[in-house]
Structure formats: structure tokens, C-alpha cells
Scaffold this active site. Structure first.
Site, PDB file in Angstrom:
ATOM      1  CD  GLU A 292      -3.121  -0.756   2.278  1.00  0.00           C
ATOM      2  OE1 GLU A 292      -4.190  -1.765   1.590  1.00  0.00           O
ATOM      3  OE2 GLU A 292      -2.629  -0.656   3.266  1.00  0.00           O
ATOM      4  CG  ASP A 371      -7.875  -5.257   4.686  1.00  0.00           C
ATOM      5  OD1 ASP A 371      -7.873  -4.998   5.936  1.00  0.00           O
ATOM      6  OD2 ASP A 371      -8.025  -3.834   4.432  1.00  0.00           O
ATOM      7  CD  GLU A 399      -9.653  -0.848   7.722  1.00  0.00           C
ATOM      8  OE1 GLU A 399      -9.155  -0.283   6.693  1.00  0.00           O
ATOM      9  OE2 GLU A 399      -8.860  -1.798   8.701  1.00  0.00           O
TER      10      GLU A 399
END
Length: 809
Positions: A292, A371, A399
Site C-alpha cells: 500500500e 483485509d 474498520e
């Protein structure tokens, strides 16, 4: 009368700051069993700072729960004492011997004394917390003889705190460690956090973001780290730092960060020595590289083993660990290539390097291959690294699972991964370390939601004992966090245990993953955000079918990364579990599941079930009114009411998207048909303008109305049967203003409110879509229902629709 007095005492204001360490007073019946088995004195054989913390905690807990103050003695009086000490100290005095792992403890009744012995002083502290937990839960402590050792030696939390005081993916306020690029002047909150962690047996905390700021290793910053370490140390929590792999260049002034350059090796060695001079008990470092946008060894054609080892070798003389994150993938992947697959990345990157990592390197692997999605299979990397240490990384912060705005107890999800048979052994037996991404903040309740505390609690308990059931952990949390009769405790426990499946139902069932805006805030529904981009969370839905083909036969080959028995189960449609079907296979919408239902109908039904269950949570919580302190009761109620509204947004958005994609109607006629719903764009508008919403499924009918004037209004005539109804206004609460609304019925003001909630968007979309409920409104045919909106800042008092539904009363 005594019961009423106790109830009144438990209803005083509570913020949630004490979490499960409230030490609320027990009633007479509950405390009676401890009257004769808790000695009146405490005697410590050790004077270390950790044993001092244990001693003070014991005094605090007994005073709170039993109303008694232990006296400290220089020896064991004839009537006995609570004795604290290491096994070596206790054994010589009481002729006791035991084998315990480091941090393990022994609770033992000897004559009139209660012994809390441990392999080390950290274990003594853990033993004290275990004893207090037993008392809080009303468990017997007569004739104790209980030995416990942790399942794994390394039990850490990762905080993603930035030096400016913000927290990436943190939903509980600002950092407890940092502000304005330095350690906070007042670190008492950090110390309080360490106490919570110690009560769970967590022995390490990484205090900086994995997307690391190079400054954390600057020489003039290290004293700031030392201050934080000093705040955590009395509770046995060792600090660690997440660092940037390019630091030899950005901080050290070298012209390279090549891990095979001797100058880079020397720099890391010198930096480690500097760190350990300032923080002798530093746990180690955490490294995210080549992921990332983070720099990594690929810049020099080196491997992840090269990168990990150059740092690990610098730490090894000091006993430090290097946690190297296995979260490495190409986020610019060509989405048009059907063989590309982000889920393959961790295995493809690390399996070829097995055996090339130094022994103080731990590869930190997320529970699933993508993720932190609402459901994923266990990562195939678990057990694939036969010669390399691994840690399982679990995300405590929510998240992709509601960002602490939604009730989501994560322990059942984690248990599925931990208990999953990866070949011949469960995952929990393959990992010597647990890491939890916690991200607590300065908010009183730590995580942004009183009930989200159960996830931090659950992580700690599983890290200590991964055999504990989700039900047991829920019982423990509720029993300590709330003072309630057994029936009411069961209400909250039941809500917790059903919350994962509920959230999965109204977001992404059948292995679709959470259909959030993955290129944006990871929160609101945006079905197509995971398609046609390089981020790789694809579900490949089109007009013919849905799901990602990860088979060996025709797909990406991901399934082949599993041991043979697991691969065979996943490869075959006959044996593939329904709840992972669309993660592993692409099938027609009409494909029938093991349940006998088609995929498309299950998508519809799941979303309606999930939304209905969320609505039910509100009613279940309301049954506890008057039994829970008012502040926490109101905070949870507001969040559950908000969640119920969001669940309906998700229900409608995903169902309508798949109706359009598949062209197959809901067999129950619900999707696309909403009796009692009055669309804003169809009302009589005064100043309001019709506004298309992106993505279209984020608003009913794909449109909303917004106001560009000082004040606007929208109205319609109610022409139904007279009676009492509940009105629901679906409006958009952005974070770039505080609009005001007034609702009038037959010229009478029935409600007004400000759109001032904290939501993660400044747009009119699913993330800002919020429901206001006005119950028990008397309506007659012909009544004018009028909503007035006053914009503020860049928020335009936008709204979607008004629903009129029959009142329950």
C-alpha cells in the site's frame, strides 16, 4: 429494600472508562460466600513495581466489590493472608512447587491463606486480576487450586496512532499517547489503558501506526517514546514501535536503505542500541513494507527475508522481536485479468521464503487473506510456513465491520478461524503469537461504543486461552461490565452473540465480503466500489452471476494454496460451505445452495433478516431501561437505533443493486416496493432541489433533495387510514456542517433535531444516510406532513424519504 438500595447505587452515572474493571459492589447474597474465604490481610514476598501494582489492584478490587479494605502485613498473620510472590519465593515458605510457563499463575488455598504465585512478577499481577474476575462473576474461590499459563508467549496489541494525535481507523477519539508530534504531557490515560490490557494478560503494545512516520526513530524523539514506556511499565506492558523501512535514508542520512548494504546493517544495529539504552524493556519493532505504498526491499530487488533479517539482527542482542506484516499485495492489480487475485498474495510472497527468516522474526498474518472482512476463510499461510514463526493478526477496531457505530461482537468470527482445521491441526495451535489492532482513543468509553469494549476484552481472553468459547467470553464481559440479574445479562449476551451474523446478513452474506466503499471510508454501502479497480476485493457480479472463481480448475488457483483436504472441500461446489460460496466460486444467481434456496433469493432474504434483527436489538435493549446507568443506557440505545436505520439503508441498497444486476425479482415482493414510503423527490418542494446520489443505490430511488437556500421545505398529504403511526425521516448527516430539521404534522411541530452526528463522510451517500424516528403520531386522512430543513456549512439539509408505519402501541 436492600435490593432497591443496591439497584439505585448501581445506576449512578458511568462513562464506560472503567470498562470491565468497575469492581461494582456485590449484593449481600453474592458477597456472603466471600466473607470467610477472603483473608483480611495482604502480604507480599516481592517488592517489584509489578507486584506493587498487583497489591494495589487487589486492595482496590476487594474494597469496591466487598466493601472491605485489606491491610498490608510484613508477614503472614495467624488468621492467614492473601500472599503474593513468585514460585521461588512462595515455594520456600509454603513448601509448594509447580511448573508454569512465563506469565502463568497459581491460585492456591493453603490453610487460612490464599496464595497467588507465579513464574514471574507479571504472572503475579495476572493472578490478582484472575482472582478479582472470579469474585466479580460470583464464582467460588473456596479451596482454590487453579494453575493457568498463557496459550502463547507473545500477546500484543497494535495501535495505529499518528504522532499528530490522530488515529488511522480509530473510532474512539484522539490518541492517548501522542499530540502535536510529541508524547502527551498527561499520560495517565495511557497508564489506565495498560491496566486494562494487563487485566487480560496482554504483555505488549505497539504505540505507532504501521503506516509509520520515520520520526519515531529520530534521536530527539526517542525520549518521548521512553516517557510512554514508563507509563505502561508498571502494568507489565512492553512498548514496541512500528517503523518505516526507509529510515536509514530518511532519518539516518544514508543514500540507501538496501538491506544487504553493510552501512544499512550498521545503522539498524546502532539505532537498536540507542533504543534499548533509552527503553531497556522495548518489546521490538513492527514493520510494514512493500504494501500500500510503503517502501520495501523490492526497491533493490531484495526479498522480504532480507528486509526482516537486517532489522531482526539488530534487535536480537537485546531480546527484541521483529513483527513483519504479511499484508503485502499489489494494489494496482489489473482487474480485467481473471487470474489475478489479491487473496493469493500473502502465500505467494512468503511461502517461498520459509526457513529464510531469523528466529526472532514473526510474520504477522491477518486472519483472512483479504483485509478484515465480515467473513473470509482462514488465511492459507497459517501452517504453510513450517520453519517460520507466525502471529495471527485480529482487528479489534471495526474498520470494515461498522466502525463502532454498529454492534459487532467479533469473537465468534475469530473463533471460526482459530478453531479451523488447517490440515491436521487447528489454526490456534500453529501460531505462537497473537496481535490485535486495538486503536483505543481518548473517548471515555475507549472505542467509540460501550459494547465494542467486548472485542478488546475478547481478544485478550483468546490470546490467553484460545479454547474459551465465544459464549463464555460474552458472559464474562457482560457480568463485569454491567450489574444486572441473570436474565438481563442473558439479553446482552444474546445480542452480542447474534451481532456478527446480523451484520453479515445486511452487508455481505455468502462470502460476498462487506460491500463497503473500499476506495473511500470503508463504511457505507457501495456495491461497485470493489470492482474495476486494482484493490482486489472483487466479487465479479454481473448480469449472469456473482462470486470470485478461486478454484484450481477454472479460476485463480487460490484454493490450491490450502492443504489437500481443505482444498478438496473448497474446490467442490458439493462440499463448499454456503457461507463462503461467493468468496470461492462464481455461480449463476439461480444456483441452489445446500439450504435449497437460490443465491439471489438468499441475498434478498439475508438482508431483510439482518435489518429486522437490528430493529429487534433496539427493543431488547429497551427492556433494560432502569437497570443500567442512564448514560451508558442512552449511549447504547442511540447507537442501536442508528444501526437499525443503517441496516435498512444496507438492505435496500444491496437488494436493489442485485435486483437490477440479476433482473430476478424477490419472490416475496419486498425489494423495490416500500408501502408507506414517501420519496422526497415526489413531494411538494419549496426551495429543495432534486439531487442524484452516487452511488445510486445509496438513496431510495437513487435521488435525494438538498437545500441551497437559508431554509427549505418538503411536504405531502397523508391519505391513509386514521390512527397512530411512527414517522421515520431518512436524512443525510454529513460531517461538514450541522443542519437543522423541523417536522410538522397538520401545522403542529412534532419533532426537531440537529444533524450533528459524527459520521465518516462529507457527501450525500450511504455513510451519511441517517434515520430519525418519531413514534406515536396521530394521523388523519388529509393531514399535511411537512419537513423543514435549514442548511449549515457545506451540509445541505438533504433528505431521502419519510416513512409512515403502523405504531407498535
Amino acid at each position: 429494600m436492600a435490593g432497591l438500595v443496591l439497584l439505585a447505587a448501581t445506576l449512578h452515572a458511568e462513562t464506560g472508562a472503567n470498562a470491565w474493571l468497575r469492581y461494582a459492589g456485590l449484593d449481600e447474597a453474592a458477597s456472603r460466600q466471600y466473607r470467610d474465604v477472603i483473608p483480611a490481610a495482604i502480604f507480599s514476598l516481592d517488592n517489584s513495581p509489578l507486584t506493587g501494582s498487583a497489591r494495589q489492584e487487589l486492595i482496590r478490587g476487594i474494597r469496591g466489590m466487598l466493601g472491605r479494605t485489606l491491610r498490608m502485613e510484613a508477614g503472614v498473620p495467624s488468621e492467614g493472608a492473601i500472599v503474593l510472590g513468585t514460585l521461588a519465593q512462595v515455594g520456600s515458605r509454603f513448601s509448594l512447587a509447580a511448573n508454569l510457563a512465563p506469565d502463568g499463575y497459581w491460585l492456591k488455598t493453603v490453610n487460612r491463606s490464599l496464595i497467588i504465585a507465579a513464574e514471574n512478577d507479571r504472572g503475579v499481577l495476572y493472578g490478582v486480576f484472575a482472582l478479582l474476575r472470579k469474585i466479580a462473576l460470583g464464582e467460588s474461590i473456596s479451596n482454590l487450586d487453579e494453575k493457568q499459563s498463557p496459550a502463547v508467549p507473545v500477546r500484543w496489541v497494535n495501535q495505529w496512532d499518528n504522532l499528530d494525535g490522530s488515529i488511522e481507523r480509530g473510532y474512539g477519539g484522539r490518541s492517548i499517547f501522542w499530540d502535536n508530534r510529541q508524547a502527551r504531557k498527561d499520560l495517565s490515560r495511557a497508564s489506565d489503558y495498560a491496566r486494562l490490557l494487563a487485566s487480560l494478560g496482554i504483555n505488549g503494545c505497539s504505540i505507532t501506526n504501521v503506516n509509520a512516520d520515520p520520526r519515531v526513530l529520530a534521536s530527539d524523539f526517542i525520549p518521548q517514546v521512553a516517557r510512554v514506556a514508563a507509563a505502561l511499565r508498571p502494568w507489565g506492558v512492553r512498548v514496541s514501535l512500528a517503523v518505516d523501512f526507509g529510515s536509514p535514508q530518511t532519518i539516518g542520512g544514508l543514500d540507501t536503505f538496501d538491506p544487504l548494504d553493510p552501512r544499512v546493517h550498521a545503522w539498524w544495529k546502532a539505532k537498536a542500541e540507542e533504543l534499548y539504552r533509552a527503553i531497556p524493556d522495548l518489546g521490538g519493532l513492527v514493520l510494514k513494507a512493500d504494501s500500500e505504498g510503503r517502501v520495501g526491499p523490492s526497491a533493490y530487488g531484495r526479498t522480504h527475508a532480507d528486509a526482516a533479517n537486517v532489522v531482526a539482527r539488530a534487535l536480537k542482542p537485546h531480546g527484541g522481536l521483529l513483527f513483519y506484516r504479511g499484508f503485502v499485495y499489489d494494489h494496482h492489480m489489473d482487474w480485467q485479468n481473471p487470474k489475478n487475485d489479491r487473496a493469493r498474495a500473502a502465500y505467494d510472497n512468503f511461502h517461498p521464503l520459509d526457513g529464510r527468516f531469523d528466529d526472532n522474526v514473526v510474520i504477522q498474518v491477518k486472519n483472512g487473506p483479504i483485509d478484515f472482512q465480515v467473513r473470509e476463510p482462514a488465511s492459507p499461510l497459517f501452517g504453510a510456513l513450517k520453519k517460520t514463526k507466525e502471529a495471527i493478526e485480529l482487528q479489534i477496531t471495526q474498520e470494515y465491520t461498522g466502525q463502532a457505530r454498529h454492534l459487532m461482537f467479533l469473537v465468534p468470527m475469530w473463533k471460526e478461524t482459530l478453531d479451523f482445521e488447517m490440515g491436521a491441526a487447528p489454526v490456534k495451535s500453529l501460531v505462537p503469537a497473537f496481535v490485535g489492532v486495538a486503536n483505543v482513543g481518548l473517548d471515555d468509553n475507549w472505542l467509540g461504543n460501550q459494547l465494542s469494549q467486548a472485542n478488546l476484552y475478547g481478544f485478550g481472553r483468546l490470546a490467553w486461552n484460545s479454547d474459551l468459547s465465544a459464549g463464555r467470553i460474552a458472559e464474562e464481559f457482560v457480568g463485569q461490565a454491567f450489574t444486572l440479574p441473570a436474565v438481563q445479562r442473558q439479553t446482552i449476551k444474546g445480542m452480542l452473540l447474534r451481532s456478527w451474523r446480523t451484520y453479515e446478513n445486511y452487508t455481505g452474506p455468502l462470502g460476498l465480503q462487506t460491500l463497503t466503499d473500499i476506495t473511500g471510508n470503508h463504511y457505507g454501502v457501495n456495491v461497485e466500489a470493489s470492482e474495476r479497480n486494482g484493490w482486489g476485493q472483487w466479487h465479479r457480479a454481473d448480469e449472469k452471476g456473482v462470486g470470485m472463481d478461486r478454484t484450481v480448475a477454472t479460476g485463480t488457483g487460490y484454493i490450491g494454496q490450502y492443504p489437500p483436504a481443505v482444498a478438496a472441500m473448497y474446490e467442490s461446489l458439493t462440499t463448499c460451505p454456503d457461507n463462503l460460496l461467493l468468496f470461492l466460486h462464481h455461480v449463476p444467481y439461480t444456483y441452489k445452495l445446500h439450504s435449497g434456496e437460490t443465491v439471489i433469493q438468499t441475498i434478498y432474504d439475508s438482508h431483510y433478516v439482518g435489518a429486522a434483527t437490528s430493529e429487534g436489538f433496539v427493543h431488547e435493549w429497551k427492556s433494560l431501561e432502569g437497570r443500567i446507568d442512564q448514560q451508558r443506557y442512552r449511549e447504547v440505545l442511540m447507537q442501536l437505533e442508528y444501526q437499525a436505520g443503517q441496516a435498512q439503508v444496507w438492505r435496500d441498497a444491496v437488494s436493489n443493486w442485485f435486483l437490477r444486476a440479476s433482473g430476478i425479482a424477490d419472490q416475496h415482493g419486498r425489494v423495490g416496493h416500500y408501502p408507506g414510503r414517501f420519496e422526497a423527490e415526489s413531494m411538494n418542494l419549496e426551495g429543495y432541489a432534486v439531487t442524484p446520489v452516487t452511488p445510486w443505490e445509496a438513496a431510495s430511488g437513487g435521488k435525494a433533495v438538498s437545500c441551497a437556500a437559508a431554509k427549505c421545505a418538503a411536504s405531502f398529504r397523508y391519505n391513509g387510514a386514521p390512527g397512530r403511526y411512527t414517522l421515520r425521516v431518512e436524512y443525510f448527516d454529513q460531517n461538514n456542517g450541522v443542519s437543522h430539521f423541523q417536522l410538522r404534522v397538520a401545522n403542529q411541530l412534532v419533532d426537531e433535531w440537529a444533524a450533528g452526528d459524527r459520521v465518516p463522510t462529507n457527501k450525500i451517500d450511504a455513510s451519511s444516510s441517517t434515520r430519525r424516528t418519531i413514534p406515536a403520531i396521530a394521523l388523519r386522512s388529509g393531514d399535511l406532513v411537512r419537513l423543514e430543513g435549514a442548511p449549515d456549512g457545506e451540509e445541505t439539509a438533504a433528505f431521502d424519504y419519510i416513512e409512515v408505519i403502523a405504531s407498535e402501541n
